[in-house]
Enzyme design. Structure first.
Site, PDB file in Angstrom:
ATOM      1  N   GLU A  70       0.887  -7.425   0.792  1.00 29.58           N
ATOM      2  CA  GLU A  70       1.826  -7.212  -0.309  1.00 29.58           C
ATOM      3  C   GLU A  70       3.233  -6.801   0.132  1.00 29.58           C
ATOM      4  O   GLU A  70       3.837  -5.904  -0.454  1.00 29.58           O
ATOM      5  CB  GLU A  70       1.251  -6.148  -1.247  1.00 29.58           C
ATOM      6  CG  GLU A  70       1.095  -4.736  -0.654  1.00 29.58           C
ATOM      7  CD  GLU A  70      -0.189  -4.442   0.099  1.00 29.58           C
ATOM      8  OE1 GLU A  70      -0.482  -3.270   0.335  1.00 29.58           O
ATOM      9  OE2 GLU A  70      -0.914  -5.398   0.466  1.00 29.58           O
ATOM     10  N   HIS A 104      -3.871 -10.031  -6.992  1.00 28.31           N
ATOM     11  CA  HIS A 104      -4.041  -8.782  -6.245  1.00 28.31           C
ATOM     12  C   HIS A 104      -2.711  -8.360  -5.610  1.00 28.31           C
ATOM     13  O   HIS A 104      -2.280  -7.203  -5.754  1.00 28.31           O
ATOM     14  CB  HIS A 104      -5.117  -8.971  -5.162  1.00 28.31           C
ATOM     15  CG  HIS A 104      -5.426  -7.711  -4.410  1.00 28.31           C
ATOM     16  ND1 HIS A 104      -6.376  -6.807  -4.850  1.00 28.31           N
ATOM     17  CD2 HIS A 104      -4.900  -7.182  -3.277  1.00 28.31           C
ATOM     18  CE1 HIS A 104      -6.417  -5.785  -4.006  1.00 28.31           C
ATOM     19  NE2 HIS A 104      -5.532  -5.988  -3.043  1.00 28.31           N
ATOM     20  N   GLU A 105      -2.043  -9.301  -4.934  1.00 29.64           N
ATOM     21  CA  GLU A 105      -0.796  -8.947  -4.244  1.00 29.64           C
ATOM     22  C   GLU A 105       0.317  -8.598  -5.232  1.00 29.64           C
ATOM     23  O   GLU A 105       1.109  -7.689  -4.997  1.00 29.64           O
ATOM     24  CB  GLU A 105      -0.355 -10.066  -3.292  1.00 29.64           C
ATOM     25  CG  GLU A 105      -1.393 -10.480  -2.241  1.00 29.64           C
ATOM     26  CD  GLU A 105      -2.038  -9.325  -1.469  1.00 29.64           C
ATOM     27  OE1 GLU A 105      -1.408  -8.260  -1.331  1.00 29.64           O
ATOM     28  OE2 GLU A 105      -3.178  -9.490  -1.003  1.00 29.64           O
ATOM     29  N   HIS A 140      -0.050  -5.055  -6.401  1.00 30.82           N
ATOM     30  CA  HIS A 140       0.405  -4.067  -5.421  1.00 30.82           C
ATOM     31  C   HIS A 140       1.869  -3.682  -5.627  1.00 30.82           C
ATOM     32  O   HIS A 140       2.308  -2.634  -5.141  1.00 30.82           O
ATOM     33  CB  HIS A 140       0.231  -4.605  -4.000  1.00 30.82           C
ATOM     34  CG  HIS A 140      -1.061  -4.232  -3.355  1.00 30.82           C
ATOM     35  ND1 HIS A 140      -1.496  -2.923  -3.262  1.00 30.82           N
ATOM     36  CD2 HIS A 140      -2.012  -4.988  -2.750  1.00 30.82           C
ATOM     37  CE1 HIS A 140      -2.654  -2.894  -2.621  1.00 30.82           C
ATOM     38  NE2 HIS A 140      -2.996  -4.135  -2.309  1.00 30.82           N
ATOM     39  N   GLU A 169      -5.812   0.606  -3.199  1.00 31.41           N
ATOM     40  CA  GLU A 169      -6.649  -0.581  -3.401  1.00 31.41           C
ATOM     41  C   GLU A 169      -7.497  -0.556  -4.662  1.00 31.41           C
ATOM     42  O   GLU A 169      -7.641  -1.572  -5.342  1.00 31.41           O
ATOM     43  CB  GLU A 169      -7.511  -0.839  -2.167  1.00 31.41           C
ATOM     44  CG  GLU A 169      -6.691  -1.164  -0.916  1.00 31.41           C
ATOM     45  CD  GLU A 169      -5.768  -2.377  -1.074  1.00 31.41           C
ATOM     46  OE1 GLU A 169      -5.921  -3.150  -2.038  1.00 31.41           O
ATOM     47  OE2 GLU A 169      -4.880  -2.550  -0.221  1.00 31.41           O
ATOM     48  N   ASP A 189      -7.706   0.621  11.808  1.00 29.78           N
ATOM     49  CA  ASP A 189      -8.208  -0.765  11.790  1.00 29.78           C
ATOM     50  C   ASP A 189      -9.739  -0.797  11.807  1.00 29.78           C
ATOM     51  O   ASP A 189     -10.354  -1.661  11.203  1.00 29.78           O
ATOM     52  CB  ASP A 189      -7.679  -1.567  12.982  1.00 29.78           C
ATOM     53  CG  ASP A 189      -6.199  -1.886  12.832  1.00 29.78           C
ATOM     54  OD1 ASP A 189      -5.764  -2.119  11.691  1.00 29.78           O
ATOM     55  OD2 ASP A 189      -5.487  -1.880  13.843  1.00 29.78           O
ATOM     56  N   TYR A 203     -11.574  -0.609  -1.907  1.00 36.24           N
ATOM     57  CA  TYR A 203     -11.324  -1.578  -2.981  1.00 36.24           C
ATOM     58  C   TYR A 203     -12.404  -1.469  -4.064  1.00 36.24           C
ATOM     59  O   TYR A 203     -12.111  -1.261  -5.240  1.00 36.24           O
ATOM     60  CB  TYR A 203     -11.349  -3.012  -2.436  1.00 36.24           C
ATOM     61  CG  TYR A 203     -10.294  -3.367  -1.425  1.00 36.24           C
ATOM     62  CD1 TYR A 203      -9.272  -4.253  -1.756  1.00 36.24           C
ATOM     63  CD2 TYR A 203     -10.322  -2.859  -0.131  1.00 36.24           C
ATOM     64  CE1 TYR A 203      -8.310  -4.622  -0.823  1.00 36.24           C
ATOM     65  CE2 TYR A 203      -9.353  -3.219   0.803  1.00 36.24           C
ATOM     66  CZ  TYR A 203      -8.356  -4.097   0.452  1.00 36.24           C
ATOM     67  OH  TYR A 203      -7.402  -4.458   1.368  1.00 36.24           O
TER      68      TYR A 203
END
Length: 611
Positions: free
Chosen positions: A271, A295-296, A299, A318, A375, A383
């Protein structure tokens, strides 16, 4: 305000705060480095201020100055994921409320984890090199020395010098271009981002890019090989933006462009403000990208405008974004589709929890990230556990309109700032002050600080899912003599989300006998389906059933694109088919050089390859 401590950052967050960043980059494709100069405008938050710490990782620092005077600096010991603290000593003392401009000349490393340098062969056009960045969560420090914590927000301005046959874009508004006065074969692109944002949203891309207008405030960018297809696929962008605005409030970022990246981009989308990055795997011609773009776009409010204060509160970004994304689906399609997406999300949460292990604290909604690489902690938990909590609260508080009212109010309350779970919860209790007795009955500890599946399973409307469940069960229960009863009509009425759901259900069952999987291919012709979400699940089903012909197909899909959602499970599935474990490792090693650095690190972990 409690002082911020961010376990993923070394920077002095309680002593000072960056307000603006001025970046000058020279992109060097021969050496795979950015030669940089950054000026940080820093506000001092304490008296007798004489030193500060910034985040950096694998950077070569040439010199540092403060308000134009040379400043002493030292790099601390390197931590494997956090990098090296950059300690700067000012040549003077400042008081609370004063500002200082800290200027740093530096160069990135060819192995900077924020950047992927592609050879011409790795692009669609095959003629020019390509560079893209991915800073979330903690990689910005490999391309800019900064306070690399989402608790700090700043505006930025940038000038980027690139070879003149290429185009540079950033997560900002275009501010013109000019020939590079120091090199006639290069051009300088300028960018400005007037809305304060966290460092992880700084993004850059350089390549042989073209664009097409897709709406009054939107263009789509990609290499020319993808551009017509992309322009067609993204034609609903403005409708989606307007729908999001009607739910969440005005869009404050001015431009909303979309960039389709080369196949090695590791995520579905990112995003970046003013310029959403998306994987080319969404260009399937069947609206499979609607969810990614919704979704993006969402954001732009939750994540970019209201940001998690540290990565331990990632679910605030999220969970709310998935909630708005599914509200967009409800407005543009139907409530049934939103319900169906909730069911699919719950299933993906089950799979995620199973992979981590039900007692793994990384499956907590609010995990502890001390000494954890962000990460390695990344998963669908924030989410889908986040969404499940918000949907559960929606049910308790009086339905979608009522709860979306809260989400919109929360966005207005915390816009341009960063938030913790505690602050969110306190606001929830304030907003629903007449329903505090109901809120007090919620098992907050079970939802927030307990690993595994949530304490409550939401009751979703199963209308759209029932047909998928029924067909899945027919296959699971079928004896060899029943196989003749399956026909292509079974899936004729399914839309793409239903076909994906049918496959996802099969993946939760014990592997099907090989005879069944071969019959499935014969009647449904699944090998011909282009939709990447369908294809990746179908190939997993085939490999689980030990259909040897599917192994090269699965490895081909794992290497032709680098989206982690697809590549990691495909590699793992082949690796778990013991006859082909070595083949999986060999294929990965051959293609490792073409993978994004984060993807390569995680797949190597999955395949138990060290170093």
């Amino acid at each position: 305000m409690t002082p911020v401590s961010d376990p993923s950052s070394y920077s002095s967050l309680s002593k000072c705060a960056t307000k603006h960043l001025n970046l000058i980059y020279h992109v060097d494709f021969d050496r795979h480095v950015l030669k940089g100069k950054v000026a940080l405008t820093v506000e001092v938050l304490e008296d007798k201020f004489t030193s500060m710490t910034l985040d950096s990782k694998d950077l070569t620092i040439f010199k540092v100055s403060a308000n134009g005077q040379a400043a002493q600096f030292a790099l601390g010991a390197k931590h494997k994921s956090k990098g090296s603290p950059l300690e700067i000593t000012l040549p003077f003392e400042l008081s609370r409320g004063q500002h200082v401009i800290v200027e740093i000349e530096y160069e990135t490393s060819p192995s900077a984890t924020a950047l992927q340098w592609l050879t011409p062969a790795q692009t669609a056009g095959k003629k020019h090199p390509y560079l893209f960045s991915q800073c979330q969560a903690t990689h910005c420090r490999t391309m800019v020395p900064c306070q690399d914590s989402p608790s700090v927000k700043h505006t930025y301005y940038a000038q980027v010098s690139v070879p003149r046959e290429l185009v540079a874009l950033m997560s900002a508004l275009h501010d013109g271009q000019e020939p590079d006065p120091s090199d006639s074969s290069r051009v300088i692109y300028r960018f400005r981002q007037p809305v304060p944002m966290p460092s992880y949203l700084i993004a850059i891309v350089v390549g042989a890019l073209e664009s097409r207008e897709i709406g009054p405030r939107s263009r789509v960018w990609s290499e020319k090989e993808y551009i017509e297809k992309a322009a067609f696929e993204f034609s609903e962008t403005e409708t989606m933006l307007k729908t999001a605005e009607s739910l969440a409030g005005p869009y404050v970022w001015g431009q909303y462009d979309v960039l389709v990246l080369p196949p090695s981009f590791p995520y579905g989308g990112m995003e970046n403000p003013c310029l959403t990055f998306v994987t080319p795997t969404v260009l399937a011609g069947d609206r499979s990208l609607a969810g990614v773009i919704a979704h993006e776009i969402s954001h732009s409010w939750t994540g970019n405008l209201v940001t998690n204060k540290t990565w331990e509160h990632f679910w605030l970004n999220e969970g709310h974004t998935v909630y708005i994304e599914r509200m967009i689906a409800r407005c543009m399609e139907s409530e049934q589709l939103r319900q169906f997406k909730g069911i699919g999300g719950w299933k993906e949460l089950q799979e995620s929890v199973k992979q981590f292990g039900a007692n793994n604290v990384l499956t907590n909604l609010v995990p502890n990230l001390h000494e954890v690489d962000t990460d390695e902690a990344f998963s669908l938990v924030p989410y889908e556990k986040g969404y499940a909590l918000l949907y559960h609260l929606e049910e308790l508080m009086g339905g979608p309109e009522v709860f979306m009212g809260f989400v919109k109010s929360y966005i207005q309350m915390f816009a341009y700032g960063s938030v913790t779970t505690e602050e969110w919860k306190k606001y929830l209790f304030t907003y629903f002050k007449d329903k505090v007795d109901i809120l007090n009955k919620v098992d907050w500890n079970g939802w927030m600080h307990t690993p595994g599946m949530p304490p409550v399973k939401p009751q979703y409307d199963t209308t759209m899912a029932d047909a998928c469940t029924a067909l899945c069960q027919r296959w699971v229960k079928a004896k060899d003599e029943d196989l003749a009863s399956f026909t292509e009509a079974d899936v004729k009425k399914f839309n793409s989300p239903q076909l994906i759901e049918f496959m996802a259900l099969l993946l939760q069952e014990e592997p099907l006998p090989l005879s069944h999987v071969k019959k499935m291919q014969e009647v449904y012709q699944l090998n011909n389906v282009k939709n990447a979400e369908v294809r990746f699940r179908w190939l997993r089903i085939c490999v689980k059933a030990h259909w040897e012909e599917a192994v090269p197909q699965a490895l081909k899909m794992a290497t032709e694109q680098g989206r982690m959602k697809f590549s990691r499970p495909l590699y793992k599935e082949v690796y778990n088919f013991s006859k082909y474990s070595d083949e999986a490792v060999k294929t990965f090693k051959e293609h490792r050089g073409t993978l994004h650095p984060v993807t390569a690190m995680l797949v190597a972990k999955d395949l138990k390859i060290d170093g």
